[in-house]
Design an enzyme around this catalytic site. Structure first.
Site, PDB file in Angstrom:
ATOM      1  N   LYS A  83      -6.297  14.669 -50.157  1.00 45.30           N
ATOM      2  CA  LYS A  83      -5.530  15.737 -49.520  1.00 45.30           C
ATOM      3  C   LYS A  83      -4.120  15.233 -49.242  1.00 45.30           C
ATOM      4  CE  LYS A  83      -7.293  19.102 -46.202  1.00 45.30           C
ATOM      5  NZ  LYS A  83      -7.921  19.201 -44.882  1.00 45.30           N
TER       6      LYS A  83
HETATM    7  C1  E4P Z   1      -8.270  22.563 -43.854  1.00 46.77           C
HETATM    8  O1  E4P Z   1      -8.556  21.768 -44.732  1.00 46.77           O
HETATM    9  C2  E4P Z   1      -8.088  22.190 -42.446  1.00 46.77           C
HETATM   10  O2  E4P Z   1      -8.898  21.097 -42.169  1.00 46.77           O
HETATM   11  C3  E4P Z   1      -8.506  23.279 -41.480  1.00 46.77           C
HETATM   12  O3  E4P Z   1      -9.013  24.404 -42.120  1.00 46.77           O
HETATM   13  C4  E4P Z   1      -7.586  23.509 -40.348  1.00 46.77           C
HETATM   14  O4  E4P Z   1      -8.126  24.490 -39.506  1.00 46.77           O
HETATM   15  P1  E4P Z   1      -7.615  24.727 -38.024  1.00 46.77           P
HETATM   16  O5  E4P Z   1      -6.353  25.527 -38.085  1.00 46.77           O
HETATM   17  O6  E4P Z   1      -8.716  25.517 -37.383  1.00 46.77           O
HETATM   18  O7  E4P Z   1      -7.388  23.378 -37.409  1.00 46.77           O
END
Ligand code: E4P
Length: 217
Positions: A83
């Site tokens: 990522k």
């Molecule tokens: C995506 O890969 C992120 O980990 C995640 O969806 C972030 O979500 P949040 O806005 O609830 O922290």
């Protein structure tokens, strides 16, 4: 639509994996912090539990270090998706890492133009954050829809991974638009199966079955 669990909680992942409905996992530094576990160890454990992509996030800001971190993370499992953040350095790292045949998830996407750049950089996944846009009174689903249209216009193969999903309605809306994947907290995945009329109907069927005095096994 593929379902990914957005968590670094291995107990929750194991429980979902046993349903056969889990296609992958996404983690981020905040989720790793919440787990209280060693990053590499927890990613290794998750990769062994789930066959599909497991996103593990780099933390460097410059492309060169991001690439090195990505290569290191890829050693934790064959199914690691590296990522990287949606910055110019992140896009540069994405191009290099996908060029090496690795899966890359470009994260923290908040605009259609950012998603277009990620596709041009060869991203495997683009992660538009629906909930965080809704939080500031913007329309997260409109972004998913814009990205779907742009990717279809040009035949980009980057998969739209609807992220920051907070509700079951987010899931069905993203599915209607044609998002390829939804990543969501384990509680949201479980809630997808719940309906009060299912519970009520099941209760009535079982009460009547009991009155028959019969057994199947
Ligand atoms: C995506 O890969 C992120 O980990 C995640 O969806 C972030 O979500 P949040 O806005 O609830 O922290």
């Amino acid at each position: 639509m593929k379902f990914f669990a957005d968590t670094a909680d291995t107990a929750a992942i194991r429980e979902l994996a046993e349903t056969g409905l889990l296609d992958g996992v996404t983690t981020n530094p905040s989720l790793v912090m919440k787990s209280g576990r060693d990053f590499k160890e927890v990613v290794r454990d998750i990769c062994a539990m789930v066959e599909g992509p497991v996103s593990a996030e780099t933390v460097a800001l410059d492309a060169e270090t991001m690439i090195a971190e990505g290569r290191e993370l890829a050693r934790l499992g064959d199914n690691v998706a590296i990522k990287v953040p949606l910055t110019l350095d992140g896009l540069k790292a994405c191009k290099t890492l996908t060029g090496e045949g690795r899966m890359v998830n470009v994260t923290l996407c908040f605009s259609a133009n950012q998603a277009l750049l990620a596709a041009k950089a060869g991203a495997t996944f683009i992660s538009p954050f629906v909930g965080r846009l809704d939080d500031i009174n913007l329309d997260g689903m409109e972004l998913i829809s814009d990205i779907r249209q742009i990717y279809d216009n040009y035949g980009f193969e980057t998969q739209i991974l609807a992220a920051s999903i907070r509700t079951v309605n987010h899931v069905s809306e993203a599915a209607k638009i044609g998002a390829d994947v939804a990543t969501m907290p384990p509680e949201v995945i479980k809630k997808l199966a719940a309906h009060p009329l299912t519970d009520k109907g099941l209760d009535a069927f079982l009460k009547d079955w009991e009155k028959t005095g019969q057994k199947i096994l």
